[in-house]
Design a protein around this motif. Sequence first.
Motif, PDB file in Angstrom:
ATOM      1  N   GLU A  60       2.311   8.728   8.574  1.00  0.00           N
ATOM      2  CA  GLU A  60       1.817   9.084   7.247  1.00  0.00           C
ATOM      3  C   GLU A  60       2.905   9.071   6.177  1.00  0.00           C
ATOM      4  N   HIS A  61       4.168   9.176   6.587  1.00  0.00           N
ATOM      5  CA  HIS A  61       5.268   9.174   5.619  1.00  0.00           C
ATOM      6  C   HIS A  61       5.962   7.807   5.510  1.00  0.00           C
ATOM      7  N   THR A  62       5.442   6.806   6.198  1.00  0.00           N
ATOM      8  CA  THR A  62       6.027   5.469   6.154  1.00  0.00           C
ATOM      9  C   THR A  62       5.895   4.885   4.749  1.00  0.00           C
ATOM     10  N   GLN A  63       7.000   4.404   4.205  1.00  0.00           N
ATOM     11  CA  GLN A  63       6.984   3.819   2.863  1.00  0.00           C
ATOM     12  C   GLN A  63       7.206   2.307   2.892  1.00  0.00           C
ATOM     13  N   ILE A  64       7.949   1.839   3.881  1.00  0.00           N
ATOM     14  CA  ILE A  64       8.265   0.415   3.980  1.00  0.00           C
ATOM     15  C   ILE A  64       7.938  -0.061   5.402  1.00  0.00           C
TER      16      ILE A  64
END
Length: 71
Positions: A60-64
């Motif tokens: 859920e915190h993955t940005q890339i």
Amino acid sequence: WQQGDQFMPLGMKGMKLVSDYLTDAKMPRNEKERTLVLTSGNDIIWIVGHRIDERYKVGEHTQIMYLARLL
């Protein structure tokens, strides 16, 4: 991969030797020797065609994200 290389298989909390993972998967020796790994620095991210490292899964915190395809 080289003898002694480790990664954290998806779904596990501890480290596992790549050689032990491949043995547990009942992979023949000739296939083990040809198995490729994707790395980031000194970390193994993915045993190609098998399992990713728990620390590199999409969450859920993955940005890339990167897409890697073996042709």
